[in-house]
Design a protein around this motif. Structure first.
Motif, PDB file in Angstrom:
ATOM      1  N   HIS A  86       0.728  -1.270   0.007  1.00 57.47           N
ATOM      2  CA  HIS A  86       0.014  -0.126   0.094  1.00 57.47           C
ATOM      3  C   HIS A  86       0.823   1.267  -0.093  1.00 57.47           C
ATOM      4  CE1 HIS A  86       0.940   0.428   4.419  1.00 57.47           C
ATOM      5  NE2 HIS A  86       0.632  -0.720   4.693  1.00 57.47           N
ATOM      6  N   GLY A  87       0.418   2.461  -0.466  1.00 53.00           N
ATOM      7  CA  GLY A  87       0.958   3.469  -0.601  1.00 53.00           C
ATOM      8  C   GLY A  87       0.625   4.340  -1.688  1.00 53.00           C
ATOM      9  N   GLY A  88       0.067   3.600  -2.780  1.00 49.76           N
ATOM     10  CA  GLY A  88       0.190   4.067  -4.072  1.00 49.76           C
ATOM     11  C   GLY A  88      -1.269   4.460  -4.496  1.00 49.76           C
ATOM     12  N   ILE A  89      -1.549   4.223  -5.827  1.00 51.54           N
ATOM     13  CA  ILE A  89      -2.886   4.589  -6.294  1.00 51.54           C
ATOM     14  C   ILE A  89      -3.523   3.188  -7.049  1.00 51.54           C
ATOM     15  CG2 ILE A  89      -4.129   5.948  -8.308  1.00 51.54           C
ATOM     16  CD1 ILE A  89      -1.692   8.036  -8.015  1.00 51.54           C
ATOM     17  N   SER A  90      -4.592   2.720  -6.619  1.00 54.36           N
ATOM     18  CA  SER A  90      -5.382   1.829  -7.202  1.00 54.36           C
ATOM     19  C   SER A  90      -6.912   2.018  -6.384  1.00 54.36           C
ATOM     20  CB  SER A  90      -4.767   0.310  -6.703  1.00 54.36           C
ATOM     21  OG  SER A  90      -4.776   0.105  -5.322  1.00 54.36           O
ATOM     22  N   LEU A  91      -7.695   1.318  -6.903  1.00 55.68           N
ATOM     23  CA  LEU A  91      -9.127   1.048  -6.384  1.00 55.68           C
ATOM     24  C   LEU A  91      -8.899   0.443  -4.833  1.00 55.68           C
ATOM     25  CD1 LEU A  91     -11.057  -0.278  -9.516  1.00 55.68           C
ATOM     26  CD2 LEU A  91     -11.294   1.896  -8.446  1.00 55.68           C
ATOM     27  N   GLU A  92      -8.066  -0.490  -4.873  1.00 54.50           N
ATOM     28  CA  GLU A  92      -8.084  -1.316  -3.701  1.00 54.50           C
ATOM     29  C   GLU A  92      -7.672  -0.484  -2.327  1.00 54.50           C
ATOM     30  OE1 GLU A  92      -7.097  -4.480  -6.492  1.00 54.50           O
ATOM     31  OE2 GLU A  92      -7.122  -2.217  -6.727  1.00 54.50           O
ATOM     32  N   GLU A  93      -6.657   0.595  -2.833  1.00 57.25           N
ATOM     33  CA  GLU A  93      -5.857   1.232  -1.727  1.00 57.25           C
ATOM     34  C   GLU A  93      -6.686   2.235  -1.308  1.00 57.25           C
ATOM     35  OE1 GLU A  93      -1.256   1.307  -2.571  1.00 57.25           O
ATOM     36  OE2 GLU A  93      -2.422   1.088  -4.408  1.00 57.25           O
ATOM     37  N   MET A  94      -7.245   3.060  -2.287  1.00 54.22           N
ATOM     38  CA  MET A  94      -7.860   4.446  -1.933  1.00 54.22           C
ATOM     39  C   MET A  94      -9.335   4.613  -1.855  1.00 54.22           C
ATOM     40  SD  MET A  94      -6.056   6.980  -5.077  1.00 54.22           S
ATOM     41  CE  MET A  94      -6.595   8.556  -3.893  1.00 54.22           C
ATOM     42  N   ILE A  95     -10.055   3.521  -2.282  1.00 58.77           N
ATOM     43  CA  ILE A  95     -11.649   3.379  -1.800  1.00 58.77           C
ATOM     44  C   ILE A  95     -11.811   2.268  -0.948  1.00 58.77           C
ATOM     45  CG2 ILE A  95     -13.927   3.362  -3.117  1.00 58.77           C
ATOM     46  CD1 ILE A  95     -12.696   4.144  -5.634  1.00 58.77           C
ATOM     47  N   VAL A  96     -12.031   2.919   0.235  1.00 55.98           N
ATOM     48  CA  VAL A  96     -12.248   2.182   1.674  1.00 55.98           C
ATOM     49  C   VAL A  96     -13.347   2.470   2.405  1.00 55.98           C
ATOM     50  CG1 VAL A  96      -9.611   1.880   1.753  1.00 55.98           C
ATOM     51  CG2 VAL A  96     -10.789   3.795   2.661  1.00 55.98           C
ATOM     52  N   PRO A  97     -14.097   1.281   3.015  1.00 53.60           N
ATOM     53  CA  PRO A  97     -15.225   1.290   3.605  1.00 53.60           C
ATOM     54  C   PRO A  97     -15.473   2.263   4.847  1.00 53.60           C
ATOM     55  CG  PRO A  97     -13.924  -0.757   4.421  1.00 53.60           C
ATOM     56  CD  PRO A  97     -13.011   0.031   3.369  1.00 53.60           C
ATOM     57  N   VAL A  98     -16.492   2.594   5.234  1.00 53.23           N
ATOM     58  CA  VAL A  98     -16.915   3.273   6.399  1.00 53.23           C
ATOM     59  C   VAL A  98     -18.418   2.552   6.604  1.00 53.23           C
ATOM     60  CG1 VAL A  98     -17.608   5.373   5.494  1.00 53.23           C
ATOM     61  CG2 VAL A  98     -17.436   5.011   7.995  1.00 53.23           C
ATOM     62  N   ALA A  99     -18.586   1.960   7.962  1.00 55.65           N
ATOM     63  CA  ALA A  99     -19.897   1.387   7.937  1.00 55.65           C
ATOM     64  C   ALA A  99     -20.533   1.698   9.554  1.00 55.65           C
ATOM     65  CB  ALA A  99     -19.825  -0.315   7.906  1.00 55.65           C
ATOM     66  N   LEU A 100     -21.639   1.608   9.629  1.00 54.80           N
ATOM     67  CA  LEU A 100     -22.352   1.701  11.152  1.00 54.80           C
ATOM     68  C   LEU A 100     -22.937   0.372  11.394  1.00 54.80           C
ATOM     69  CD1 LEU A 100     -22.583   3.552  13.376  1.00 54.80           C
ATOM     70  CD2 LEU A 100     -24.854   4.497  12.091  1.00 54.80           C
ATOM     71  N   LEU A 101     -22.584   0.065  12.599  1.00 56.80           N
ATOM     72  CA  LEU A 101     -23.419  -1.336  13.093  1.00 56.80           C
ATOM     73  C   LEU A 101     -24.096  -0.948  14.195  1.00 56.80           C
ATOM     74  CD1 LEU A 101     -20.453  -4.007  13.045  1.00 56.80           C
ATOM     75  CD2 LEU A 101     -21.770  -2.888  11.166  1.00 56.80           C
ATOM     76  N   LEU A 102     -25.647  -1.283  14.184  1.00 53.55           N
ATOM     77  CA  LEU A 102     -26.382  -1.169  15.551  1.00 53.55           C
ATOM     78  C   LEU A 102     -27.008  -2.450  16.009  1.00 53.55           C
ATOM     79  CD1 LEU A 102     -28.874   1.613  13.848  1.00 53.55           C
ATOM     80  CD2 LEU A 102     -26.633   1.915  15.269  1.00 53.55           C
ATOM     81  N   PRO A 103     -27.114  -2.633  17.335  1.00 55.47           N
ATOM     82  CA  PRO A 103     -27.726  -3.743  17.810  1.00 55.47           C
ATOM     83  C   PRO A 103     -28.923  -4.221  17.261  1.00 55.47           C
ATOM     84  CG  PRO A 103     -26.825  -2.384  19.541  1.00 55.47           C
ATOM     85  CD  PRO A 103     -26.838  -1.239  18.431  1.00 55.47           C
ATOM     86  N   LYS A 104     -29.135  -5.481  17.185  1.00 54.64           N
ATOM     87  CA  LYS A 104     -30.506  -6.017  16.388  1.00 54.64           C
ATOM     88  C   LYS A 104     -31.664  -5.707  17.475  1.00 54.64           C
ATOM     89  CE  LYS A 104     -29.471  -9.319  12.854  1.00 54.64           C
ATOM     90  NZ  LYS A 104     -29.728 -10.610  12.282  1.00 54.64           N
TER      91      LYS A 104
END
Length: 520
Positions: A502-520
């Motif tokens: 990692h360190g460079g330019i690729s979809l896998e390196e630059m576009i990353v997740p952010v998610a919100l989890l709530l109790p069921k």
């Protein structure tokens, strides 16, 4: 194609002659047994049986008794229970003994055929459908890739590629290869896009994605302000790619509600030192270096661990700037032992509204795969790497930690600082002794490179990056390239090829997740 053999056990087998002829007409080999003892003899004699249909009510040994012996002798062969009874306790016993399916008499031939296909040909049928669907999607996705001109389009393209990767993981090698070529094409076009727009993202009024410094302002802090009575956990899993998050989320969906499932863009360089410090500080690296130089570590510091020792202070300073007076506990997890310790002591933090946890395992796994030959063999390609992560996560303290957070009615925001890409193509560069060591980017004073092979930023301040000297510049590898010095070139090219960097330019390196989890 191998002929499928069916063993059908029923004390009234003569009445099932039409069903047996129907299956034989469909190409199946059918063996029959009128009682449990005869059936067990077939199995003990190592008959090549693929699936068993078992009557529940028979004289002598009952269907449930025969079922238990079958599962002991041939646990991998699917057993389908057929019965006149709908009593709940019989169903529970059969399900507890791990039957593959349960049919109520009278059954018709098509039910039997469907059950065989579902249990034995399920994967092949799904693979065939996925292959057909992807062939249809291939041209549409290719057109979208070639015409993409906005970061939202690229986020959507990456989602679609990962979706097909997950679908095709269990499919044929031909489809995997075609998708791999299409992903390589996407990364090539994405690199061209980033080269053309990246610096413009730092113009005040420019349309841009959420970047590392604005992540907490866009996601975490508004959530806290909207739900002031609720306690929260901000969980940063270092080096968590979007496809790896998809693997984790499949498991987590059984324990929680995934309320938000977004993507944001990591800044360049896509490394912990730059992207994660920027995330916690709410500032670009140049601003950290200028405003709080004692909390920024330069590239020439040889200790990798020292480059992220001030995250808690950077976070506190960001929250103070924004007027957020909320007690925070920060924890960095470096191994399973420290994760278990946090799980066991979790109730100690019941009065602290915000827990911030940095979990370093994924990055450690990526580095270990580079240096440990057995790991590289176990996770030989992208699909195998996802499978390894899935297996680890099911039995990890990370999963226990998330469950504990949800059990204590906390919201859990999961994200990362950057992803990683599997590198395949060495690219020669020349630098002096002060040049940084990373394989996906270099910064230094005397860089010599082919400008067509990298993304060069000759004025680091334009990208809000610090400089070691007045003549320092940055170069970034794109797609599946990695940067190698001429000295001992063949050795390093061979050693690092097919590793995750990692360190460079690729979809896998630059576009990353952010998610919100709530109790069921």
């Amino acid at each position: 194609m191998k002929q499928i053999t069916v063993l059908w056990i029923d004390d009234e087998i003569d009445l099932l002659k039409p069903h047996l002829l129907f299956l034989e007409g469909k190409g199946y080999r059918v063996i029959t047994a009128a009682n449990g003892n005869d059936a067990l003899k077939y199995v003990s004699a190592r008959e090549n049986i693929d699936i068993i249909f078992l009557d529940e009510q028979m004289p002598g040994k009952s269907g449930l008794e025969v079922l238990n012996e079958l599962k002991r002798l041939v646990p991998a062969i699917p057993v389908v229970m057929i019965t006149k009874s709908e009593e709940e306790n019989i169903m529970n016993q059969a399900i507890g003994a791990k039957i593959a399916d349960y049919l109520i008499k009278p059954v018709n031939p098509n039910q039997i055929l469907l059950t065989i296909k579902k249990n034995l040909e399920h994967r092949q049928l799904i693979s065939e459908k996925v292959t057909a669907d992807y062939r249809t999607e291939f041209n549409r996705l290719g057109t979208t890739i070639r015409n993409a001109s906005h970061w939202r389009e690229w986020a959507d393209i990456y989602r679609r590629i990962v979706y097909w990767e997950m679908q095709i993981d269990s499919g044929g090698e031909e489809m995997k290869e075609i998708l791999s070529f299409q992903k390589a094409e996407a990364n090539k076009e994405f690199a061209r896009y980033i080269k053309s727009v990246y610096l413009s993202w730092f113009s005040q009024n420019n349309d841009k994605p959420v970047l590392s410094p604005s992540l907490m302002r866009q996601y975490l802090f508004p959530l806290m302000e909207k739900n002031p009575q609720r306690h929260h956990v901000f969980l940063l899993i270092d080096n968590l790619r979007y496809d790896h998050w998809c693997v984790l989320s499949e498991i987590l969906s059984g324990f929680c509600r995934i309320e938000q499932n977004d993507l944001y863009f990591s800044i360049l360089p896509t490394t912990t030192q730059y992207a994660r410090n920027a995330l916690f500080a709410g500032l670009m690296p140049l601003e950290i270096d200028k405003l709080i130089p004692n909390l920024w570590t330069d590239e020439d510091d040889s200790e990798e661990e020292s480059k992220n020792t001030h995250e808690e202070q950077l976070l506190q300073m960001q929250m103070t700037r924004l007027g957020l007076k909320v007690p925070v506990h920060y924890e960095k997890i470096l191994n399973e032992k420290s994760a278990k310790k946090l799980v066991d002591s979790f109730s100690n933090y019941s009065n602290i509204p915000l827990l911030v946890v940095v979990y370093n395992f994924m990055d450690a796994l990526s580095h270990a795969r580079t240096t440990v030959g057995m790991l590289r063999e176990l996770a030989g390609d992208e699909a195998a790497y996802r499978s390894l992560i899935q297996s680890w996560f099911r039995h990890s303290q990370l999963l226990e930690l998330i469950k504990t957070c949800l059990h204590h009615e906390r919201t859990v925001m999961i994200t990362t600082d950057h992803g990683s890409v599997r590198v395949l193509n060495p690219v020669k560069v020349i630098g002096d002794r002060e040049t940084s060591a990373n394989l996906r980017y270099k910064t230094g004073r005397n860089l010599n490179y082919n400008p067509r092979e990298v993304f060069a930023i000759r004025k680091p301040a334009d990208a809000h990056l610090p400089s070691l000297s007045l003549t320092s510049s940055y170069i970034f590898a794109t797609c599946a390239d990695f940067l190698v010095y001429p000295n001992n070139y063949n050795h390093y090219a061979s050693f690092y090829r097919n590793t995750f960097q990692h360190g460079g330019i690729s979809l896998e390196e630059m576009i990353v997740p952010v998610a919100l989890l709530l109790p069921k």
